[in-house]
Motif scaffolding. Structure first.
Motif, PDB file in Angstrom:
ATOM      1  N   UNK A 157       0.776  -1.233   0.000  1.00 35.41           N
ATOM      2  CA  UNK A 157       0.000   0.000   0.000  1.00 35.41           C
ATOM      3  C   UNK A 157       0.812   1.290   0.000  1.00 35.41           C
ATOM      4  N   UNK A 158       0.210   2.294  -0.653  1.00 32.89           N
ATOM      5  CA  UNK A 158       0.603   3.680  -0.427  1.00 32.89           C
ATOM      6  C   UNK A 158      -0.330   4.196   0.680  1.00 32.89           C
ATOM      7  N   UNK A 159      -0.104   5.431   1.145  1.00 35.75           N
ATOM      8  CA  UNK A 159      -1.010   5.999   2.143  1.00 35.75           C
ATOM      9  C   UNK A 159      -2.421   6.051   1.574  1.00 35.75           C
ATOM     10  N   UNK A 160      -2.545   6.464   0.313  1.00 35.26           N
ATOM     11  CA  UNK A 160      -3.862   6.593  -0.311  1.00 35.26           C
ATOM     12  C   UNK A 160      -4.573   5.247  -0.434  1.00 35.26           C
ATOM     13  N   UNK A 161      -3.886   4.230  -0.909  1.00 36.85           N
ATOM     14  CA  UNK A 161      -4.537   2.931  -1.096  1.00 36.85           C
ATOM     15  C   UNK A 161      -4.837   2.259   0.243  1.00 36.85           C
ATOM     16  N   UNK A 162      -3.973   2.498   1.242  1.00 38.77           N
ATOM     17  CA  UNK A 162      -4.233   1.936   2.572  1.00 38.77           C
ATOM     18  C   UNK A 162      -5.529   2.500   3.145  1.00 38.77           C
ATOM     19  N   UNK A 163      -5.734   3.814   2.986  1.00 35.23           N
ATOM     20  CA  UNK A 163      -6.935   4.427   3.540  1.00 35.23           C
ATOM     21  C   UNK A 163      -8.185   4.029   2.766  1.00 35.23           C
ATOM     22  N   UNK A 164      -8.053   3.705   1.477  1.00 35.08           N
ATOM     23  CA  UNK A 164      -9.195   3.181   0.725  1.00 35.08           C
ATOM     24  C   UNK A 164      -9.619   1.836   1.302  1.00 35.08           C
ATOM     25  N   UNK A 165      -8.626   1.051   1.721  1.00 33.63           N
ATOM     26  CA  UNK A 165      -8.922  -0.239   2.325  1.00 33.63           C
ATOM     27  C   UNK A 165      -9.432  -0.063   3.754  1.00 33.63           C
ATOM     28  N   UNK A 166      -8.823   0.842   4.508  1.00 30.53           N
ATOM     29  CA  UNK A 166      -9.149   1.035   5.916  1.00 30.53           C
ATOM     30  C   UNK A 166     -10.507   1.730   6.093  1.00 30.53           C
ATOM     31  N   UNK A 167     -10.767   2.734   5.261  1.00 31.25           N
ATOM     32  CA  UNK A 167     -11.998   3.523   5.374  1.00 31.25           C
ATOM     33  C   UNK A 167     -12.695   3.586   4.019  1.00 31.25           C
ATOM     34  N   UNK A 168     -13.307   2.478   3.568  1.00 30.10           N
ATOM     35  CA  UNK A 168     -13.912   2.423   2.232  1.00 30.10           C
ATOM     36  C   UNK A 168     -15.086   3.390   2.072  1.00 30.10           C
ATOM     37  N   UNK A 169     -15.276   3.859   0.864  1.00 28.93           N
ATOM     38  CA  UNK A 169     -16.341   4.817   0.583  1.00 28.93           C
ATOM     39  C   UNK A 169     -17.723   4.248   0.884  1.00 28.93           C
ATOM     40  N   UNK A 170     -17.896   2.938   0.711  1.00 28.76           N
ATOM     41  CA  UNK A 170     -19.218   2.355   0.945  1.00 28.76           C
ATOM     42  C   UNK A 170     -19.639   2.423   2.403  1.00 28.76           C
ATOM     43  N   UNK A 171     -18.698   2.733   3.294  1.00 27.02           N
ATOM     44  CA  UNK A 171     -19.025   2.917   4.705  1.00 27.02           C
ATOM     45  C   UNK A 171     -19.192   4.391   5.048  1.00 27.02           C
ATOM     46  N   UNK A 172     -19.506   5.198   4.029  1.00 28.54           N
ATOM     47  CA  UNK A 172     -19.740   6.641   4.206  1.00 28.54           C
ATOM     48  C   UNK A 172     -18.480   7.383   4.620  1.00 28.54           C
ATOM     49  N   UNK A 219     -14.587   9.190   3.485  1.00 28.13           N
ATOM     50  CA  UNK A 219     -13.953   9.928   2.404  1.00 28.13           C
ATOM     51  C   UNK A 219     -12.456   9.622   2.451  1.00 28.13           C
ATOM     52  N   UNK A 220     -12.067   8.459   1.900  1.00 27.31           N
ATOM     53  CA  UNK A 220     -10.681   8.002   2.032  1.00 27.31           C
ATOM     54  C   UNK A 220      -9.642   8.958   1.471  1.00 27.31           C
ATOM     55  N   UNK A 221      -9.970   9.683   0.403  1.00 30.29           N
ATOM     56  CA  UNK A 221      -8.997  10.624  -0.174  1.00 30.29           C
ATOM     57  C   UNK A 221      -8.689  11.744   0.815  1.00 30.29           C
ATOM     58  N   UNK A 222      -9.740  12.283   1.432  1.00 28.61           N
ATOM     59  CA  UNK A 222      -9.556  13.334   2.433  1.00 28.61           C
ATOM     60  C   UNK A 222      -8.822  12.800   3.653  1.00 28.61           C
ATOM     61  N   UNK A 223      -9.177  11.591   4.052  1.00 29.66           N
ATOM     62  CA  UNK A 223      -8.545  10.914   5.181  1.00 29.66           C
ATOM     63  C   UNK A 223      -7.039  10.778   4.931  1.00 29.66           C
ATOM     64  N   UNK A 224      -6.700  10.284   3.744  1.00 31.72           N
ATOM     65  CA  UNK A 224      -5.284  10.076   3.389  1.00 31.72           C
ATOM     66  C   UNK A 224      -4.526  11.398   3.359  1.00 31.72           C
ATOM     67  N   UNK A 225      -5.184  12.450   2.866  1.00 27.30           N
ATOM     68  CA  UNK A 225      -4.527  13.758   2.782  1.00 27.30           C
ATOM     69  C   UNK A 225      -4.173  14.286   4.166  1.00 27.30           C
ATOM     70  N   UNK A 226      -5.059  14.087   5.141  1.00 25.06           N
ATOM     71  CA  UNK A 226      -4.788  14.536   6.513  1.00 25.06           C
ATOM     72  C   UNK A 226      -3.606  13.791   7.115  1.00 25.06           C
ATOM     73  N   UNK A 227      -3.541  12.492   6.851  1.00 26.56           N
ATOM     74  CA  UNK A 227      -2.438  11.686   7.386  1.00 26.56           C
ATOM     75  C   UNK A 227      -1.130  12.077   6.718  1.00 26.56           C
ATOM     76  N   UNK A 228      -1.165  12.237   5.387  1.00 27.05           N
ATOM     77  CA  UNK A 228       0.047  12.615   4.654  1.00 27.05           C
ATOM     78  C   UNK A 228       0.565  13.968   5.135  1.00 27.05           C
TER      79      UNK A 228
END
Length: 465
Positions: free
Chosen positions: A381-396, A398-407
Motif C-alpha cells: 500500500x501507499x497511504x492513499x490505497x491503505x486508507x481506501x482499504x481502511x476507510x472504504x467509501x461504501x461505509x460513508x 472519504x478516504x482521499x480526504x482521510x489520506x490527505x490529513x495523514x500525509x
C-alpha cells in the motif's frame, strides 16, 4: 421553489428535494446497487424454530434482519414469508408510473412480506396491523415500516420494511429536505409550523426534541418556555401544537434557526440539557434494555430513553456504556471491524460489527498493530490505497480526504509507500493519532453496576440496577 403566488413552499418541490438528497446519500454510502455486498439470511420462526425463508440481504444489516424476524415472530406468533430483497429496480406503486428513482430493494436493504397475499396495489394495511409486536421488533432493530403511510405518496405499504438508514447514518436525518436559515426567515408562522412538523422525525432521529416528543425532558422544556413568558396549552411532557408554536416564537425572538427543532443551540439558550444528558438512574431497568447480540464478553443492544428514541449500549464485564460515539462505546479509537481476528488484537468481543476492548489503551494499541501489520510491514500500500482499504467509501467515508490529513501530518505525499515508514515509531504514533481524531471519541454515559452477567445470552435477563 415557490408556487405562483410566492406564499408557500411547494409541497412537491420539498418532496422532490428530500428524494434527491436521500437518493444521492444512499448511493454514496451503499455503493453501486448492482454490486451490493449481500449475505444469506435464514428467517427462522421463533414460535416453531423452522426456516420460513432464505433471502439475500445487505451484508452490513443482515444480522439486523435475522434478529428482527426472530424477535418479531416470537413475540407475535406471526411468521410471514418474504418475497425477496436484492432486486435492482425502480420504485413502483400508484402515481409512480415511469419513476426513475431506485427502490431500496436495489441495495438489499428492504424486504417485503406475504406479497402474493397482500399486493401493494390493494392498499390493504390490515394484515400487519394485527401483529404490532412484529412491527415493533423490526423498528427496534433499525427498520422502518411503511404500512403507516410513511411512503409511497402517503399510501400504506403494509408488506414493506426497510433499514432506517438515518439510524445508522445520522447525517441523512439532518440533511434531507432541510431548508436554509434564509429560506426559513421568509416563511410565515403557519408555514413554519408545517415545516417543523415535516421535519420532526428527522429532528428526533438526531436525539433532539420536536413535534411529537414526550417525557420528562419535554416537561423541562415547557417550564423553561413558560418562565420566559411563552404560552403552553398542551399536556405536560408532550410537544403538541401550542408548545411547538412557542418553540418557534422563542427561536425567532432569539435570532436562531426557526425550525421547531430543539437542538443544542435552542436548549442552551433555554438553559436545559438534551441528547446524552438523559437521567440514566430512571432507565436502568430490564424493560428499557433490549440486548441484541452477545459476542465474547460483550453484550450490545438498544436502551429506550423515551417513547420514540433508542440509543445504543455496549456492556463489558466491568461497565455498560450508553450513547456517545462508536469509538467511545467500544474503546476502539480506530473503529476496527476485525471480523474474524478480534481476539488476536486483544479485543474482548464485538458490538454492532466492531471490535470492543476492555480499555481505551487496549484499543489504541490494537490500532497501531493494525497499521503496522497491514501498512508499514507490507509492500502492498501507499497511504492513499491503505486508507481506501481502511476507510472504504461504501461505509460513508472519504478516504482521499482521510489520506490527505495523514500525509500532511507525516509531511509526506499520499502516494508515499507505507513500507517507507517501517520501524518508525514516531510515524506510527502520528498515523494512529490522526485516525483517532478523525474517528472521534465523544463520550456518552457509563453505568458501572450492569455487567454481561446480568444478561441471559443476548436476551433480557435479571439485570441489576
Amino acid at each position: 421553489m415557490w408556487d405562483k403566488k410566492g406564499e408557500n413552499i411547494t409541497y412537491n418541490w420539498l418532496k422532490k428535494l428530500k428524494q434527491v438528497i436521500y437518493e444521492d446519500k444512499r448511493a454514496e454510502i451503499l455503493g453501486d446497487p448492482n454490486q451490493v455486498p449481500t449475505k444469506s439470511v435464514q428467517l427462522k420462526c421463533g414460535t416453531t424454530g423452522r426456516i420460513v425463508n432464505t433471502v439475500k440481504f445487505h451484508a452490513n444489516f443482515a444480522n439486523n434482519l435475522e434478529k428482527a424476524y426472530l424477535e418479531g415472530s416470537t413475540a407475535s406468533g406471526y411468521c410471514p414469508k418474504s418475497s425477496g430483497t436484492h432486486n435492482v429496480r425502480t420504485v413502483r406503486g400508484p402515481g409512480l408510473k415511469g419513476s426513475t428513482r431506485m427502490s431500496n430493494h436495489s441495495w438489499a436493504i428492504a424486504i417485503d412480506f406475504n406479497a402474493s397475499e397482500n399486493p401493494y396495489l390493494k392498499g390493504n394495511t390490515s394484515v400487519m396491523e394485527q401483529h404490532p409486536e412484529f412491527i415493533r421488533a423490526f423498528e427496534n432493530n433499525g427498520f422502518k415500516w411503511l404500512g403507516d403511510g410513511a411512503g409511497r405518496n402517503s399510501v400504506g405499504d403494509d408488506m414493506h420494511f426497510e433499514i432506517n438508514l438515518a439510524e445508522f447514518f445520522p447525517e441523512l436525518a439532518g440533511s434531507a429536505g432541510r431548508l436554509s436559515t434564509k429560506q426559513l426567515s421568509d416563511l410565515k408562522m403557519d408555514q413554519l409550523i408545517k415545516y417543523a412538523n415535516s421535519r420532526s422525525q428527522a429532528c428526533r432521529n438526531l436525539g433532539y426534541l420536536s413535534a411529537g416528543s414526550t417525557g420528562e425532558i419535554v416537561s423541562n422544556l415547557q417550564k423553561a418556555l413558560i418562565e420566559k413568558g411563552y404560552t403552553i396549552e398542551d399536556a405536560e411532557g408532550e410537544i403538541g401544537e401550542s408548545t411547538l408554536a412557542s418553540i418557534i416564537k422563542f427561536q425567532i425572538d432569539s435570532g436562531i434557526r426557526t425550525d421547531g427543532c430543539v437542538g443544542p443551540q435552542t436548549a442552551g439558550k433555554l438553559g436545559i440539557k438534551i441528547g446524552q444528558d438523559y437521567n440514566l438512574s430512571k432507565l436502568t431497568t430490564v424493560e428499557n434494555f433490549t440486548p441484541s447480540e452477545k459476542t465474547g464478553e460483550v453484550v450490545s443492544g438498544l436502551l429506550k430513553i423515551s417513547p420514540d428514541k433508542n440509543v445504543r449500549f455496549v456492556t463489558t464485564p466491568t461497565e455498560t456504556r450508553v450513547g456517545g460515539t462508536l469509538a467511545w462505546r467500544n474503546n476502539n479509537p480506530g473503529n476496527l471491524r476485525l471480523k474474524t481476528a478480534w481476539q488476536s488484537y486483544g479485543a474482548i468481543g464485538r458490538a454492532f460489527g466492531f471490535a470492543t476492548f476492555e480499555t481505551f489503551e487496549d484499543g489504541y494499541r490494537a490500532l497501531k498493530t493494525y497499521i503496522d501489520k497491514f501498512g508499514f510491514s507490507s509492500e502492498k500500500h501507499t497511504i492513499a490505497s491503505f486508507m481506501k482499504m481502511y476507510a472504504p467509501e461504501q461505509d460513508a467515508n472519504k478516504p482521499a480526504s482521510y489520506a490527505a490529513k495523514i500525509a500532511q501530518a507525516l509531511g509526506a505525499s499520499v502516494d508515499e509507500q507505507m513500507s517507507s515508514f517501517k520501524g518508525n515509531e514516531q510515524a506510527l504514533e502520528v498515523f494512529a493519532q490522526v485516525i483517532k481524531k478523525v474517528e472521534g471519541t465523544k463520550e456518552g454515559s457509563t453505568i458501572k453496576q450492569i455487567t454481561t452477567a446480568s444478561f441471559d445470552g443476548a436476551s433480557k435477563g435479571g439485570m441489576v440496577a
